[in-house]
Design a protein around this motif. Structure first.
Motif, short mmCIF file in Angstrom:
data_model
loop_
_atom_site.label_atom_id
_atom_site.label_comp_id
_atom_site.label_asym_id
_atom_site.label_seq_id
_atom_site.Cartn_x
_atom_site.Cartn_y
_atom_site.Cartn_z
N THR A 110 0.82 -1.21 0.00
CA THR A 110 0.00 0.00 0.00
C THR A 110 0.86 1.27 0.00
O THR A 110 0.46 2.29 -0.57
CB THR A 110 -0.94 0.01 1.22
OG1 THR A 110 -0.17 -0.14 2.42
CG2 THR A 110 -1.94 -1.13 1.13
N ARG A 114 0.76 4.35 -2.83
CA ARG A 114 0.62 5.76 -2.49
C ARG A 114 1.69 6.60 -3.19
O ARG A 114 1.43 7.71 -3.65
CB ARG A 114 0.69 5.93 -0.97
CG ARG A 114 0.23 7.31 -0.48
CD ARG A 114 0.21 7.39 1.04
NE ARG A 114 -0.76 6.48 1.61
CZ ARG A 114 -0.45 5.39 2.31
NH1 ARG A 114 0.81 5.08 2.54
NH2 ARG A 114 -1.39 4.60 2.79
N LEU A 117 0.54 6.40 -7.11
CA LEU A 117 -0.80 6.85 -7.50
C LEU A 117 -1.36 7.99 -6.65
O LEU A 117 -2.42 8.52 -6.95
CB LEU A 117 -1.79 5.67 -7.45
CG LEU A 117 -1.44 4.46 -8.31
CD1 LEU A 117 -2.47 3.35 -8.09
CD2 LEU A 117 -1.37 4.83 -9.78
N GLU A 119 -2.88 9.66 -3.01
CA GLU A 119 -3.78 9.19 -1.95
C GLU A 119 -4.98 8.47 -2.55
O GLU A 119 -5.56 8.90 -3.55
CB GLU A 119 -4.27 10.38 -1.10
CG GLU A 119 -3.19 10.98 -0.22
CD GLU A 119 -2.65 9.99 0.81
OE1 GLU A 119 -3.45 9.18 1.32
OE2 GLU A 119 -1.44 10.03 1.09
N GLY A 120 -5.34 7.35 -1.94
CA GLY A 120 -6.50 6.59 -2.38
C GLY A 120 -7.55 6.53 -1.30
O GLY A 120 -7.38 7.08 -0.21
N LYS A 130 -8.94 2.43 -3.83
CA LYS A 130 -9.31 3.02 -5.12
C LYS A 130 -8.55 4.33 -5.32
O LYS A 130 -8.48 5.16 -4.42
CB LYS A 130 -10.82 3.27 -5.16
CG LYS A 130 -11.33 3.81 -6.49
CD LYS A 130 -12.85 3.91 -6.48
CE LYS A 130 -13.40 4.42 -7.81
NZ LYS A 130 -14.88 4.48 -7.81
N PHE A 131 -8.00 4.49 -6.53
CA PHE A 131 -7.23 5.67 -6.86
C PHE A 131 -7.75 6.26 -8.17
O PHE A 131 -8.43 5.57 -8.95
CB PHE A 131 -5.74 5.32 -7.04
CG PHE A 131 -5.10 4.67 -5.85
CD1 PHE A 131 -4.40 5.42 -4.92
CD2 PHE A 131 -5.20 3.30 -5.66
CE1 PHE A 131 -3.81 4.82 -3.82
CE2 PHE A 131 -4.61 2.68 -4.55
CZ PHE A 131 -3.92 3.45 -3.64
N TYR A 132 -7.43 7.52 -8.40
CA TYR A 132 -7.79 8.18 -9.65
C TYR A 132 -6.53 8.73 -10.31
O TYR A 132 -5.73 9.41 -9.66
CB TYR A 132 -8.77 9.32 -9.41
CG TYR A 132 -10.15 8.89 -9.01
CD1 TYR A 132 -11.11 8.56 -9.97
CD2 TYR A 132 -10.52 8.80 -7.67
CE1 TYR A 132 -12.39 8.17 -9.60
CE2 TYR A 132 -11.79 8.41 -7.29
CZ TYR A 132 -12.72 8.10 -8.27
OH TYR A 132 -13.98 7.71 -7.90
N GLU A 139 -8.56 0.25 -9.10
CA GLU A 139 -8.92 -0.46 -7.87
C GLU A 139 -7.91 -1.59 -7.65
O GLU A 139 -7.75 -2.46 -8.52
CB GLU A 139 -10.33 -1.05 -7.95
CG GLU A 139 -11.42 -0.01 -7.90
CD GLU A 139 -12.81 -0.63 -7.83
OE1 GLU A 139 -12.89 -1.86 -7.58
OE2 GLU A 139 -13.79 0.09 -8.03
N LYS A 160 -12.44 11.62 -11.42
CA LYS A 160 -12.49 11.84 -9.98
C LYS A 160 -13.46 12.98 -9.66
O LYS A 160 -13.32 14.08 -10.18
CB LYS A 160 -11.10 12.19 -9.44
CG LYS A 160 -11.07 12.37 -7.93
CD LYS A 160 -9.67 12.66 -7.43
CE LYS A 160 -9.66 12.79 -5.91
NZ LYS A 160 -8.30 13.04 -5.39
#
Length: 355
Positions: A110, A114, A117, A119-120, A130-132, A139, A160
């Protein structure tokens, strides 16, 4: 004749190479995202099938990849990459060994996610983050968030959502405002009413229909629908979704509603409200459509931030897609569809924002 063949053949080869130079050499890494929204039935999609050795279900169990289609458009809706213990639809997949978008790795923890990608958000009830990345949602599901391995990574298009911001601009009081204030002050000090004052709220309390629809958005935001999820449904549905569940919500006027996970039982939950179904189209479809159009217009006005729009429906010249969108929640869409087998349906579908 033999000499002509020798001359023409190199020319054809060069032309082929020239065309090939404009195509991706492979469909791994960020090129994998080019498949999102691609028409799987088009001839341009054939190189993708050949590159990944996809079967008729658009999956390669040994290559660790599965493409899912939108059942209505036939376009690629999501890409699933298999990691440890990945069994989409109960079928075990081998771990994918190809390069992934955004330099992701199936060995990322994780903290590494971070870094790559940003912050999720954790999806409620699941070991999934889940990230954008621009207009792509990512996901990442783990066997265990603290120390487990990546089970699967899913990519799909979703912008997002931005949190709604309300900015109030203070206005300098006009001469009329000052005069009105003086008049109210005079009335309050001169006249005493024997009955208590009636306090008027700015917005009337929402009716049952509005309350129920807003509860759909609230449940998604708070728990990704797990707070309203009930027993698994045992009867069929228009889209032939396999993993469907009853809910604790009831929208006035609907036939039924359900949650569904597509294409796998571990896929995110979505909500749909079925208003009317039938084996033949008749006037009742249009009458019920008009009734729900009126409900939506009354309960989701522009004064509360809702923007309505009629969009063409390729399956009907009479019943367009009626969409009500709000930056704070997402969209409610009154939709009519017809299946290839002649089944007709009128339903509410939702485009949901997480913020």
């Amino acid at each position: 004749m033999f000499m002509k063949m020798k001359i023409v053949l190199p020319v054809l080869t060069c032309a082929t190479l020239l065309l090939a130079s404009f195509m991706p050499l492979d469909y791994t890494g960020n090129n994998l995202l080019l498949l999102l929204n691609a028409d799987a039935s088009s001839k341009e999609f054939k190189p993708v099938k050949e590159f990944w050795l996809l079967d008729k279900n658009l999956q390669n169990q040994y290559g660790g990849i599965k493409l899912s289609l939108n059942s209505m458009t036939g376009k690629v809706q999501s890409i699933l990459i298999a990691g440890e213990e990945c069994k989409p639809g109960g079928v075990p997949f081998f771990k994918c060994s190809s390069p992934l978008p955004f330099n992701l790795s199936l060995n990322d923890d994780t903290a590494a996610l971070r870094t790559k990608l940003g912050e999720g958000i954790k999806l409620m009830g699941r070991n999934t983050l889940k990230f954008y990345m621009d207009d792509v949602a990512v996901e990442v599901s783990y066997t265990d968030l603290k120390s487990g391995k990546v089970q699967a990574i899913k990519f799909y298009n979703e912008v997002k959502p931005l949190p709604a911001k309300v900015v109030e601009i203070a206005k300098a009081p006009t001469a009329k405002d000052k005069l009105d204030d003086k008049r109210k002050e005079l009335e309050n000090t001169t006249f005493v009413s024997s009955t208590p004052a009636v306090v008027k709220t700015e917005t009337a309390p929402p009716g049952n229909f509005k309350k129920a629809v807003l509860n759909v958005f609230a449940s998604y935001k708070e728990s990704s629908f797990y707070s309203i999820k009930d027993e698994q449904r045992s009867y069929g549905n228009f889209w032939n979704y396999q993993y469907t569940y009853s809910t604790k919500l009831k929208i006035p006027g609907e036939k039924f509603n359900m949650l569904y996970s597509f294409p796998f039982p571990t896929s995110q939950l979505d909500f749909v409200s079925v208003i009317k179904e039938g084996d033949a189209y008749d006037a009742s479809f249009q009458n019920i459509y008009k009734d729900f159009e009126k409900k939506l217009m009354q309960n989701f006005p522009q004064s509360e931030g809702w923007v309505s729009a009629c969009k063409p429906n390729k399956e009907s010249k009479t019943l367009s897609d009626l969409e009500f969108s709000n930056d704070r929640y997402g969209s409610i869409i009154l939709d009519y569809s017809k299946s290839p087998k002649g089944r007709h349906i009128l339903y509410l579908r939702f485009l949901l924002y997480s913020n």
